[in-house]
Scaffold this motif. Structure first.
Motif, mmCIF file in Angstrom:
data_model
loop_
_atom_site.group_PDB
_atom_site.id
_atom_site.type_symbol
_atom_site.label_atom_id
_atom_site.label_comp_id
_atom_site.label_asym_id
_atom_site.label_seq_id
_atom_site.Cartn_x
_atom_site.Cartn_y
_atom_site.Cartn_z
ATOM 1 N N GLY A 87 49.841 -5.467 -86.714
ATOM 2 C CA GLY A 87 49.045 -4.428 -87.338
ATOM 3 C C GLY A 87 47.990 -3.876 -86.396
ATOM 4 O O GLY A 87 47.766 -4.398 -85.299
ATOM 5 N N TRP A 109 59.107 -7.009 -96.806
ATOM 6 C CA TRP A 109 57.744 -6.614 -96.439
ATOM 7 C C TRP A 109 57.079 -5.990 -97.660
ATOM 8 O O TRP A 109 57.657 -5.107 -98.306
ATOM 9 C CB TRP A 109 57.744 -5.606 -95.300
ATOM 10 C CG TRP A 109 58.027 -6.186 -93.961
ATOM 11 C CD1 TRP A 109 59.227 -6.242 -93.317
ATOM 12 C CD2 TRP A 109 57.075 -6.795 -93.072
ATOM 13 N NE1 TRP A 109 59.101 -6.844 -92.089
ATOM 14 C CE2 TRP A 109 57.770 -7.194 -91.922
ATOM 15 C CE3 TRP A 109 55.708 -7.035 -93.141
ATOM 16 C CZ2 TRP A 109 57.152 -7.820 -90.844
ATOM 17 C CZ3 TRP A 109 55.085 -7.664 -92.068
ATOM 18 C CH2 TRP A 109 55.809 -8.054 -90.943
ATOM 19 N N ARG A 166 53.080 -4.609 -99.229
ATOM 20 C CA ARG A 166 51.760 -4.168 -98.789
ATOM 21 C C ARG A 166 50.829 -4.065 -99.990
ATOM 22 O O ARG A 166 51.273 -3.863 -101.118
ATOM 23 C CB ARG A 166 51.844 -2.819 -98.065
ATOM 24 C CG ARG A 166 52.244 -1.648 -98.956
ATOM 25 C CD ARG A 166 52.430 -0.396 -98.107
ATOM 26 N NE ARG A 166 52.785 0.768 -98.926
ATOM 27 C CZ ARG A 166 53.114 1.953 -98.422
ATOM 28 N NH1 ARG A 166 53.141 2.133 -97.106
ATOM 29 N NH2 ARG A 166 53.407 2.961 -99.233
ATOM 30 N N ARG A 197 50.118 -4.839 -105.331
ATOM 31 C CA ARG A 197 51.009 -5.089 -104.200
ATOM 32 C C ARG A 197 52.373 -4.474 -104.492
ATOM 33 O O ARG A 197 52.879 -4.557 -105.606
ATOM 34 C CB ARG A 197 51.136 -6.588 -103.971
ATOM 35 C CG ARG A 197 51.931 -6.977 -102.756
ATOM 36 C CD ARG A 197 51.732 -8.440 -102.420
ATOM 37 N NE ARG A 197 52.074 -9.319 -103.519
ATOM 38 C CZ ARG A 197 51.697 -10.598 -103.579
ATOM 39 N NH1 ARG A 197 50.963 -11.124 -102.618
ATOM 40 N NH2 ARG A 197 52.063 -11.344 -104.611
ATOM 41 N N ASP A 247 49.546 4.895 -96.036
ATOM 42 C CA ASP A 247 50.230 3.662 -95.621
ATOM 43 C C ASP A 247 49.228 2.563 -95.269
ATOM 44 O O ASP A 247 49.635 1.424 -95.007
ATOM 45 C CB ASP A 247 51.124 3.925 -94.401
ATOM 46 C CG ASP A 247 52.286 4.847 -94.719
ATOM 47 O OD1 ASP A 247 52.575 5.729 -93.882
ATOM 48 O OD2 ASP A 247 52.907 4.681 -95.789
ATOM 49 N N ALA A 304 47.062 -0.423 -95.509
ATOM 50 C CA ALA A 304 47.160 -1.580 -96.401
ATOM 51 C C ALA A 304 47.238 -2.845 -95.562
ATOM 52 O O ALA A 304 47.422 -2.780 -94.339
ATOM 53 C CB ALA A 304 48.396 -1.470 -97.291
ATOM 54 N N TYR A 338 49.719 -5.712 -94.828
ATOM 55 C CA TYR A 338 51.163 -5.893 -94.930
ATOM 56 C C TYR A 338 51.504 -7.377 -94.838
ATOM 57 O O TYR A 338 50.999 -8.087 -93.945
ATOM 58 C CB TYR A 338 51.870 -5.122 -93.825
ATOM 59 C CG TYR A 338 51.935 -3.638 -94.093
ATOM 60 C CD1 TYR A 338 50.787 -2.856 -93.999
ATOM 61 C CD2 TYR A 338 53.132 -3.023 -94.457
ATOM 62 C CE1 TYR A 338 50.835 -1.499 -94.274
ATOM 63 C CE2 TYR A 338 53.185 -1.667 -94.722
ATOM 64 C CZ TYR A 338 52.041 -0.906 -94.628
ATOM 65 O OH TYR A 338 52.084 0.440 -94.896
ATOM 66 N N TYR A 339 52.357 -7.809 -95.752
ATOM 67 C CA TYR A 339 52.780 -9.199 -95.814
ATOM 68 C C TYR A 339 54.295 -9.287 -95.680
ATOM 69 O O TYR A 339 55.012 -8.422 -96.178
ATOM 70 C CB TYR A 339 52.401 -9.820 -97.162
ATOM 71 C CG TYR A 339 50.940 -9.794 -97.497
ATOM 72 C CD1 TYR A 339 50.370 -8.699 -98.139
ATOM 73 C CD2 TYR A 339 50.127 -10.874 -97.194
ATOM 74 C CE1 TYR A 339 49.025 -8.676 -98.462
ATOM 75 C CE2 TYR A 339 48.773 -10.864 -97.516
ATOM 76 C CZ TYR A 339 48.242 -9.760 -98.151
ATOM 77 O OH TYR A 339 46.898 -9.748 -98.465
ATOM 78 N N GLY A 384 48.878 -11.894 -94.096
ATOM 79 C CA GLY A 384 49.052 -10.472 -93.873
ATOM 80 C C GLY A 384 48.504 -9.991 -92.554
ATOM 81 O O GLY A 384 47.798 -10.699 -91.829
ATOM 82 N N GLN A 388 46.679 -6.295 -91.052
ATOM 83 C CA GLN A 388 46.082 -5.034 -91.503
ATOM 84 C C GLN A 388 46.659 -3.855 -90.730
ATOM 85 O O GLN A 388 46.706 -3.867 -89.494
ATOM 86 C CB GLN A 388 44.565 -5.076 -91.309
ATOM 87 C CG GLN A 388 43.850 -3.781 -91.641
ATOM 88 C CD GLN A 388 43.826 -3.490 -93.129
ATOM 89 O OE1 GLN A 388 43.517 -4.362 -93.942
ATOM 90 N NE2 GLN A 388 44.134 -2.246 -93.508
#
Length: 125
Positions: free
Chosen positions: A8, A35, A37, A44, A89, A91, A93-94, A118, A120
């Motif tokens: 990220g 994936w 976010r 989420r 977009d 967020a 992200y995981y 996650g 960022q």
């Protein structure tokens, strides 16, 4: 399996980023991976998923045509290539893993039973 997301950062609108999800364990190739976010104040949402073989993928409408999910089982890694990024977009992200035999809906959170920390992503306008 343990998952760790990375890649990220801060990028301008229209730019690109590639996220990586690195997994531990020798059985990574058995897991489907997705994936998700989460933006501040929002629920989420899953944006992409890939089956354990890589042969089946799914994308949320919000990212279709801009994001590509792929995996390299030899490297125990799943990637999310993000292009034409927009401020929305932004967020955390995981990545998440699924040990289910069948991978019915890559965008359904109920499919997943392992979560990584996650990373960022911030898209400036």
């Amino acid at each position: 399996v343990q998952l760790q997301a990375s890649g990220g950062g801060l990028v301008q609108a229209g730019g690109s980023l590639r996220l990586s999800c690195a997994a531990s364990g020798r059985t990574f190739s058995r897991y489907h991976v997705g994936w998700a976010r989460q933006a501040p104040g929002k629920e989420r949402e899953f944006v992409a998923g890939v089956s354990n073989s890589g042969g089946n993928t799914g994308y949320a409408d919000s990212v279709k045509g801009r994001f590509t999910i792929s995996r390299d089982n030899a490297k125990n890694t799943v990637y999310l290539q993000m292009g034409s990024l927009k401020p929305e977009d932004t967020a955390v992200y995981y990545c998440a893993g699924s040990s289910r035999t069948y991978f019915y809906d890559p965008l359904n959170e109920d499919e997943y039973d392992y979560w990584g920390q996650g990373t960022q992503v911030t898209v400036s306008s």
